[in-house]
Design a protein around this motif. Structure first.
Motif, PDB file in Angstrom:
ATOM      1  N   GLU A 211       0.820  -1.217   0.000  1.00 23.40           N
ATOM      2  CA  GLU A 211       0.000   0.000   0.000  1.00 23.40           C
ATOM      3  C   GLU A 211       0.858   1.273   0.000  1.00 23.40           C
ATOM      4  OE1 GLU A 211      -4.451   0.661   1.677  1.00 23.40           O
ATOM      5  OE2 GLU A 211      -2.899   0.686   3.208  1.00 23.40           O
ATOM      6  N   PRO A 212       1.624   1.481  -1.081  1.00 27.00           N
ATOM      7  CA  PRO A 212       2.474   2.672  -1.155  1.00 27.00           C
ATOM      8  C   PRO A 212       1.695   3.973  -1.281  1.00 27.00           C
ATOM      9  CG  PRO A 212       2.486   1.494  -3.236  1.00 27.00           C
ATOM     10  CD  PRO A 212       1.764   0.627  -2.262  1.00 27.00           C
ATOM     11  N   VAL A 213       0.468   3.891  -1.773  1.00 28.19           N
ATOM     12  CA  VAL A 213      -0.412   5.068  -1.821  1.00 28.19           C
ATOM     13  C   VAL A 213      -1.778   4.664  -1.289  1.00 28.19           C
ATOM     14  CG1 VAL A 213       0.800   6.121  -3.769  1.00 28.19           C
ATOM     15  CG2 VAL A 213      -1.145   4.601  -4.218  1.00 28.19           C
ATOM     16  N   VAL A 214      -2.550   5.648  -0.838  1.00 30.37           N
ATOM     17  CA  VAL A 214      -3.896   5.353  -0.343  1.00 30.37           C
ATOM     18  C   VAL A 214      -4.765   4.857  -1.500  1.00 30.37           C
ATOM     19  CG1 VAL A 214      -3.831   6.924   1.633  1.00 30.37           C
ATOM     20  CG2 VAL A 214      -4.511   7.805  -0.625  1.00 30.37           C
ATOM     21  N   PRO A 215      -5.789   4.055  -1.208  1.00 26.94           N
ATOM     22  CA  PRO A 215      -6.549   3.403  -2.279  1.00 26.94           C
ATOM     23  C   PRO A 215      -7.252   4.365  -3.223  1.00 26.94           C
ATOM     24  CG  PRO A 215      -7.605   3.093  -0.141  1.00 26.94           C
ATOM     25  CD  PRO A 215      -6.240   3.641   0.130  1.00 26.94           C
ATOM     26  N   GLU A 216      -7.640   5.548  -2.742  1.00 24.31           N
ATOM     27  CA  GLU A 216      -8.292   6.500  -3.645  1.00 24.31           C
ATOM     28  C   GLU A 216      -7.323   7.090  -4.660  1.00 24.31           C
ATOM     29  OE1 GLU A 216      -8.017   8.635   0.468  1.00 24.31           O
ATOM     30  OE2 GLU A 216      -8.219   6.584  -0.323  1.00 24.31           O
ATOM     31  N   ASN A 217      -6.024   6.841  -4.454  1.00 19.80           N
ATOM     32  CA  ASN A 217      -5.011   7.298  -5.408  1.00 19.80           C
ATOM     33  C   ASN A 217      -4.414   6.141  -6.195  1.00 19.80           C
ATOM     34  OD1 ASN A 217      -5.362   9.953  -4.698  1.00 19.80           O
ATOM     35  ND2 ASN A 217      -3.601  10.041  -3.312  1.00 19.80           N
ATOM     36  N   PRO A 231       8.614  -6.253  -5.593  1.00 20.70           N
ATOM     37  CA  PRO A 231       7.185  -6.498  -5.824  1.00 20.70           C
ATOM     38  C   PRO A 231       6.332  -5.554  -4.976  1.00 20.70           C
ATOM     39  CG  PRO A 231       8.358  -8.565  -5.541  1.00 20.70           C
ATOM     40  CD  PRO A 231       9.335  -7.486  -5.199  1.00 20.70           C
ATOM     41  N   VAL A 232       5.238  -5.089  -5.560  1.00 17.90           N
ATOM     42  CA  VAL A 232       4.340  -4.133  -4.907  1.00 17.90           C
ATOM     43  C   VAL A 232       2.997  -4.809  -4.666  1.00 17.90           C
ATOM     44  CG1 VAL A 232       3.166  -1.901  -5.127  1.00 17.90           C
ATOM     45  CG2 VAL A 232       5.505  -2.191  -6.001  1.00 17.90           C
ATOM     46  N   SER A 233       2.420  -4.562  -3.488  1.00 20.22           N
ATOM     47  CA  SER A 233       1.125  -5.146  -3.140  1.00 20.22           C
ATOM     48  C   SER A 233       0.160  -4.059  -2.705  1.00 20.22           C
ATOM     49  CB  SER A 233       1.282  -6.169  -2.011  1.00 20.22           C
ATOM     50  OG  SER A 233       1.607  -5.518  -0.786  1.00 20.22           O
ATOM     51  N   THR A 234      -1.121  -4.361  -2.836  1.00 25.55           N
ATOM     52  CA  THR A 234      -2.168  -3.478  -2.313  1.00 25.55           C
ATOM     53  C   THR A 234      -3.492  -4.220  -2.354  1.00 25.55           C
ATOM     54  OG1 THR A 234      -2.975  -1.180  -2.373  1.00 25.55           O
ATOM     55  CG2 THR A 234      -2.972  -2.365  -4.455  1.00 25.55           C
ATOM     56  N   PHE A 244     -10.139  -3.481  -8.158  1.00 29.55           N
ATOM     57  CA  PHE A 244      -8.817  -4.079  -8.310  1.00 29.55           C
ATOM     58  C   PHE A 244      -8.252  -3.920  -9.712  1.00 29.55           C
ATOM     59  CE2 PHE A 244      -9.214  -6.190  -4.237  1.00 29.55           C
ATOM     60  CZ  PHE A 244      -7.882  -6.346  -3.850  1.00 29.55           C
ATOM     61  N   LEU A 245      -9.103  -3.803 -10.711  1.00 30.58           N
ATOM     62  CA  LEU A 245      -8.624  -3.792 -12.094  1.00 30.58           C
ATOM     63  C   LEU A 245      -7.569  -2.710 -12.349  1.00 30.58           C
ATOM     64  CD1 LEU A 245      -8.699  -4.976 -14.908  1.00 30.58           C
ATOM     65  CD2 LEU A 245     -10.691  -3.523 -15.407  1.00 30.58           C
ATOM     66  N   PRO A 246      -7.779  -1.441 -11.946  1.00 28.66           N
ATOM     67  CA  PRO A 246      -6.728  -0.443 -12.198  1.00 28.66           C
ATOM     68  C   PRO A 246      -5.415  -0.766 -11.482  1.00 28.66           C
ATOM     69  CG  PRO A 246      -8.810   0.621 -11.645  1.00 28.66           C
ATOM     70  CD  PRO A 246      -8.985  -0.834 -11.349  1.00 28.66           C
ATOM     71  N   ALA A 247      -5.495  -1.358 -10.293  1.00 30.82           N
ATOM     72  CA  ALA A 247      -4.272  -1.734  -9.572  1.00 30.82           C
ATOM     73  C   ALA A 247      -3.532  -2.840 -10.309  1.00 30.82           C
ATOM     74  CB  ALA A 247      -4.619  -2.168  -8.152  1.00 30.82           C
ATOM     75  N   LEU A 248      -4.267  -3.804 -10.837  1.00 33.11           N
ATOM     76  CA  LEU A 248      -3.652  -4.873 -11.614  1.00 33.11           C
ATOM     77  C   LEU A 248      -3.011  -4.312 -12.874  1.00 33.11           C
ATOM     78  CD1 LEU A 248      -6.512  -7.510 -11.256  1.00 33.11           C
ATOM     79  CD2 LEU A 248      -4.306  -7.550 -10.074  1.00 33.11           C
ATOM     80  N   GLN A 249      -3.701  -3.414 -13.517  1.00 31.92           N
ATOM     81  CA  GLN A 249      -3.172  -2.803 -14.732  1.00 31.92           C
ATOM     82  C   GLN A 249      -1.964  -1.923 -14.447  1.00 31.92           C
ATOM     83  OE1 GLN A 249      -6.864  -0.943 -15.938  1.00 31.92           O
ATOM     84  NE2 GLN A 249      -7.297  -2.540 -17.455  1.00 31.92           N
ATOM     85  N   ALA A 250      -1.852  -1.445 -13.198  1.00 27.29           N
ATOM     86  CA  ALA A 250      -0.728  -0.583 -12.812  1.00 27.29           C
ATOM     87  C   ALA A 250       0.537  -1.369 -12.504  1.00 27.29           C
ATOM     88  CB  ALA A 250      -1.116   0.267 -11.610  1.00 27.29           C
ATOM     89  N   GLY A 251       0.451  -2.687 -12.478  1.00 28.33           N
ATOM     90  CA  GLY A 251       1.659  -3.485 -12.332  1.00 28.33           C
ATOM     91  C   GLY A 251       1.957  -4.000 -10.942  1.00 28.33           C
ATOM     92  N   ILE A 252       0.930  -4.092 -10.059  1.00 31.86           N
ATOM     93  CA  ILE A 252       1.190  -4.707  -8.759  1.00 31.86           C
ATOM     94  C   ILE A 252       1.539  -6.178  -8.960  1.00 31.86           C
ATOM     95  CG2 ILE A 252      -0.308  -3.095  -7.538  1.00 31.86           C
ATOM     96  CD1 ILE A 252      -2.336  -5.448  -7.247  1.00 31.86           C
ATOM     97  N   ALA A 253       2.242  -6.742  -7.981  1.00 35.15           N
ATOM     98  CA  ALA A 253       2.631  -8.154  -8.036  1.00 35.15           C
ATOM     99  C   ALA A 253       1.792  -9.021  -7.118  1.00 35.15           C
ATOM    100  CB  ALA A 253       4.107  -8.307  -7.675  1.00 35.15           C
ATOM    101  N   LEU A 282      -2.097 -13.887  -4.993  1.00 34.67           N
ATOM    102  CA  LEU A 282      -3.087 -13.526  -3.975  1.00 34.67           C
ATOM    103  C   LEU A 282      -2.497 -13.729  -2.581  1.00 34.67           C
ATOM    104  CD1 LEU A 282      -6.177 -12.677  -4.154  1.00 34.67           C
ATOM    105  CD2 LEU A 282      -6.635 -14.965  -3.259  1.00 34.67           C
ATOM    106  N   ALA A 283      -2.626 -12.707  -1.731  1.00 38.15           N
ATOM    107  CA  ALA A 283      -2.177 -12.795  -0.336  1.00 38.15           C
ATOM    108  C   ALA A 283      -3.181 -12.035   0.524  1.00 38.15           C
ATOM    109  CB  ALA A 283      -0.772 -12.213  -0.181  1.00 38.15           C
TER     110      ALA A 283
END
Length: 382
Positions: A211-217, A231-234, A244-253, A282-283
């Motif tokens: 969670e490097p940025v708040v979810p609204e960002n 690897p980045v998670s959120t 979740f789709l924009p986060a997946l498209q943004a390259g989270i691992a 998934l975690a």
């Protein structure tokens, strides 16, 4: 037909909300609708959603999920999603008990025999981090997660940045090369701070940065993921596939939906399938009670792209009750070489001590998250 005849909720210490669904055949299902700091509000939402379930067939889980999430013109958000999550877990528990099989069998059968677990460690100083990690290793875990920092200035000072590095360095020293540490930014960092700190942590090989940025960002995630090789998670504050789709498209691992917030077993299974398309693991987030943990494990046993499971057994902030205080048999949650072995009991695989739960509900709780402020008096992210 297995008809739903009664739905109850229990607000139990330290900060959880349990849901109990009873059927006319005598089968009882349990779920967890906890929404930290807002569980009383969720309790009211569960009561309202119960109007859609009483008198209906408990085994029509997907149809119930569709109606609960889409049956009102105004949809979504953590309150509704948490209420749906607890009810959904309880319905899956009923289905497993009806067919006398674990939920993961109903989800297609197990793809693994055990699930790796991790625990959370705090500590504001390097020596405190080291001591808490040592305690987690002593109970058999091979991975931990720690907060990167406490309150963080919008543009961090040298001392704040160096403090992060010292704590993670202390963690790596205790863990060695064969165990893992994840570092949780907890939405406390501005994008500028997160980008500045991430490269400095790379020599310590974090398992992931959370969670490097708040979810609204979420629209800023791509800029962060492209700035680091870690690897980045959120996902603990994302409540649907659509979020979740924009986060997946943004390259989270690593995707971290919470089964008590993100629509329960039904929706998290779909989030996992969507994540698999993006080669994302998934975690699930789960600093919660035994029912939420059991639901996570059931999903994990049946999900190919499942990485690791968070849990809060013995965690310091569980004041007034422990995770295993509410279960009859604690052995299914025993750590074996850093893992929990496949649950074999019917439903969620956990037997709740109903007398203890009812007594705890009489005490209740009013847990609230802290409100932090910067030195100038302005609001700070917790």
């Amino acid at each position: 037909m297995t008809v739903i005849s009664r739905i109850e909720t229990f607000l139990v210490p330290p900060r959880w909300l349990f849901v109990r669904i009873e059927t006319d055949s005598g089968i009882v299902g349990w779920g967890e609708a906890t929404c930290e700091g807002r569980s009383e509000t969720v309790r009211a939402a569960v009561e309202q959603l119960s109007e859609l379930l009483i008198g209906r067939d408990a085994l029509r889980i997907e149809d119930h999920w569709q109606v609960m999430t889409k049956g009102s013109f105004y949809r979504g958000g953590p309150i509704l999603a948490s209420a749906v999550s607890g009810l959904d877990q309880a319905l899956w528990d009923i289905a497993g008990k009806h067919f006398n099989t674990p939920v993961h069998q109903l989800l297609g059968g197990h793809v693994r025999d055990r699930i790796r677990m991790y625990g959370w460690v705090g500590g504001d100083e390097p020596n405190e981090v080291a001591d808490q990690i040592s305690a987690q290793l002593e109970v058999g875990l091979t991975a931990v997660k720690m907060n990167a920092s406490g309150r963080m200035s919008p543009v961090a000072s040298v001392a704040e940045i160096d403090g992060v590095i010292r704590r993670v360095a202390a963690a790596r020293q205790v863990l060695g090369d064969h165990r893992d540490v994840a570092v949780d930014f907890h939405g406390r960092f501005s994008l500028a701070n997160a980008k500045r700190v991430a490269p400095l942590l790379e020599p310590f090989r974090p398992f992931f940065l959370e969670e490097p940025v708040v979810p609204e960002n979420t629209h800023l995630l791509r800029e962060f993921t492209s700035s680091t090789t870690t690897p980045v998670s959120t996902g603990e504050r994302l409540y649907s596939r659509q979020e979740f789709l924009p986060a997946l498209q943004a390259g989270i691992a690593v995707a971290q939906p919470d089964l008590s917030h993100a629509g329960g077993i039904t929706e998290v299974r779909k989030i996992a399938a969507l994540a698999e398309v993006y080669e994302v693991q998934l975690a699930p987030h789960c600093p919660l009670g035994p029912l939420a943990l059991a639901a996570c494990l059931q999903v994990g046993f049946a999900t190919p792209n499942f990485l690791i499971q968070e849990q809060s057994i013995g965690i310091h902030y569980n004041q007034g009750a422990e995770v295993l205080d509410y279960v009859v048999d604690k052995t299914p949650f025993k750590f074996v070489n850093g893992h929990i072995e496949r649950l074999t009991g019917p439903g969620l695989g956990v037997e709740i001590d109903e007398a203890v739960v009812r007594a705890a509900d009489k005490r209740g709780h009013a847990w609230r998250g802290p409100v932090w402020r910067h030195p100038d008096g302005s609001f700070a992210e917790w």
